[in-house]
Design an enzyme around this catalytic site. Structure first.
Site, PDB file in Angstrom:
ATOM      1  N   ASP A  87      -2.430  -0.505   6.755  1.00  0.00           N
ATOM      2  CA  ASP A  87      -3.338  -0.821   5.673  1.00  0.00           C
ATOM      3  C   ASP A  87      -2.990  -2.280   5.040  1.00  0.00           C
ATOM      4  OD1 ASP A  87      -4.999   1.236   6.373  1.00  0.00           O
ATOM      5  OD2 ASP A  87      -4.726   2.216   4.189  1.00  0.00           O
TER       6      ASP A  87
ATOM      7  N   HIS B  45      -5.612   6.361   7.631  1.00  0.00           N
ATOM      8  CA  HIS B  45      -4.790   5.270   6.773  1.00  0.00           C
ATOM      9  C   HIS B  45      -3.231   5.472   6.802  1.00  0.00           C
ATOM     10  CE1 HIS B  45      -8.043   4.427   3.737  1.00  0.00           C
ATOM     11  NE2 HIS B  45      -8.784   5.465   4.326  1.00  0.00           N
TER      12      HIS B  45
ATOM     13  N   ASP C 110       0.881  -1.124  -0.006  1.00  0.00           N
ATOM     14  CA  ASP C 110      -0.097  -0.032  -0.041  1.00  0.00           C
ATOM     15  C   ASP C 110       0.900   1.406   0.367  1.00  0.00           C
ATOM     16  OD1 ASP C 110      -2.678   1.176   0.057  1.00  0.00           O
ATOM     17  OD2 ASP C 110      -1.917   1.949   1.917  1.00  0.00           O
TER      18      ASP C 110
ATOM     19  N   HIS D 285      -4.622  10.555   5.673  1.00  0.00           N
ATOM     20  CA  HIS D 285      -3.560   9.742   6.479  1.00  0.00           C
ATOM     21  C   HIS D 285      -2.695  10.508   7.350  1.00  0.00           C
ATOM     22  CE1 HIS D 285      -0.908  12.582   3.629  1.00  0.00           C
ATOM     23  NE2 HIS D 285      -1.436  11.809   2.600  1.00  0.00           N
TER      24      HIS D 285
ATOM     25  N   GLU E  78       0.685   5.706   0.545  1.00  0.00           N
ATOM     26  CA  GLU E  78       0.094   6.883   0.770  1.00  0.00           C
ATOM     27  C   GLU E  78       0.790   8.161  -0.092  1.00  0.00           C
ATOM     28  OE1 GLU E  78      -2.617   7.129   2.266  1.00  0.00           O
ATOM     29  OE2 GLU E  78      -2.128   4.930   3.335  1.00  0.00           O
TER      30      GLU E  78
END
Length: 246
Positions: free
Chosen positions: A158, A153, A7, A57, A9
């Site tokens: 995640d 997040h 994942d 986030h 960000e």
């Protein structure tokens, strides 16, 4: 089989608008078991973060000011994911951003797809649950994966949650019922057991052999199920060679 649940960000939604990756989280699995070998990177994007992204986030420009830029960690990142199947929720988003970062460094690094297989769990979820919400939070509720600690997040968090969701979503039957009633306990979303992480180096489980009375009660139960269904159960068709615990 080596898989890496991944994942990211970012500073915003669109790399073509100059947005950058600011966090990468990778969780390694081999043969569907978490190895504990993870990779977690924060990156200095050398630009401001959109207010909308910050609300998602919570990673600020100030926090990232002393973090390395992508070019400083690209070799470490690629060494970790090379040859693996990447498991990503909404893969075009993360892969698109990572490929954008690679292109900024020149053609020598190629693309993510040239190095890895990519499995999109959002596509998989939409196929399994058409017409339903299939974001990560919805899948956590559907598969009883704990995510109460997830207020914002985060790439590694995640990825860890997605690893549990992926294992639950692809694990087939999760609960075995000998009740012979309506089959409502035969796997499926509504009765999936809560996911609990087990250490990869846990000791081998002991084999507890049944007593004669337990075997007899088991056989009596199978006979009752067979009588209700009008045909023998699968277990009654097994031979001694098929049942190594006897």
């Amino acid at each position: 089989m080596r898989q890496v649940v991944l994942d990211t960000e970012t500073t915003g939604l669109e790399p073509n608008d100059g947005h950058r990756v600011i966090e990468i989280g990778c969780v390694e699995m081999e043969n569907r078991r978490l190895t504990g070998n993870n990779l977690h990177l924060y990156l200095n994007p050398e630009r401001e973060i959109d207010a909308g992204a910050l609300a998602v986030h919570g990673i600020s420009t100030e926090f990232l000011a002393d973090k390395p830029t992508f070019d400083k960690v690209v070799d470490e990142f690629l060494a970790f994911v090379d040859g693996a199947e990447l498991v990503i929720h909404n893969a075009p988003f993360d892969v698109g951003f990572l490929n954008h970062e690679l292109r900024r460094l020149g053609a020598r690094y190629g693309t993510i797809e040239q190095r890895c297989g990519v499995l999109d769990t959002l596509v998989m979820a939409r196929q399994k649950h058409p017409g339903q919400k299939n974001n990560l939070d919805a899948l956590c509720r559907r598969y009883f994966v704990e995510n109460g600690h997830r207020e914002l997040h985060g790439a590694l968090l995640d990825a860890e949650i997605l690893a549990d969701v992926y294992l639950a979503m692809t694990g087939g039957q999760t609960r075995l019922s000998l009740g012979g009633n309506d089959g409502s306990e035969q796997g499926g979303d509504a009765t999936a057991e809560a996911i609990r992480r087990l250490s990869a180096d846990r000791p081998t489980l002991a084999v507890v052999r049944p007593s004669e009375s337990e075997i007899q009660r088991h056989n009596d139960k199978l006979t009752a199920i067979a009588g209700k269904n009008g045909e023998p159960t699968v277990w009654q068709g097994l031979t001694e060679d098929d049942t190594p615990l006897q």
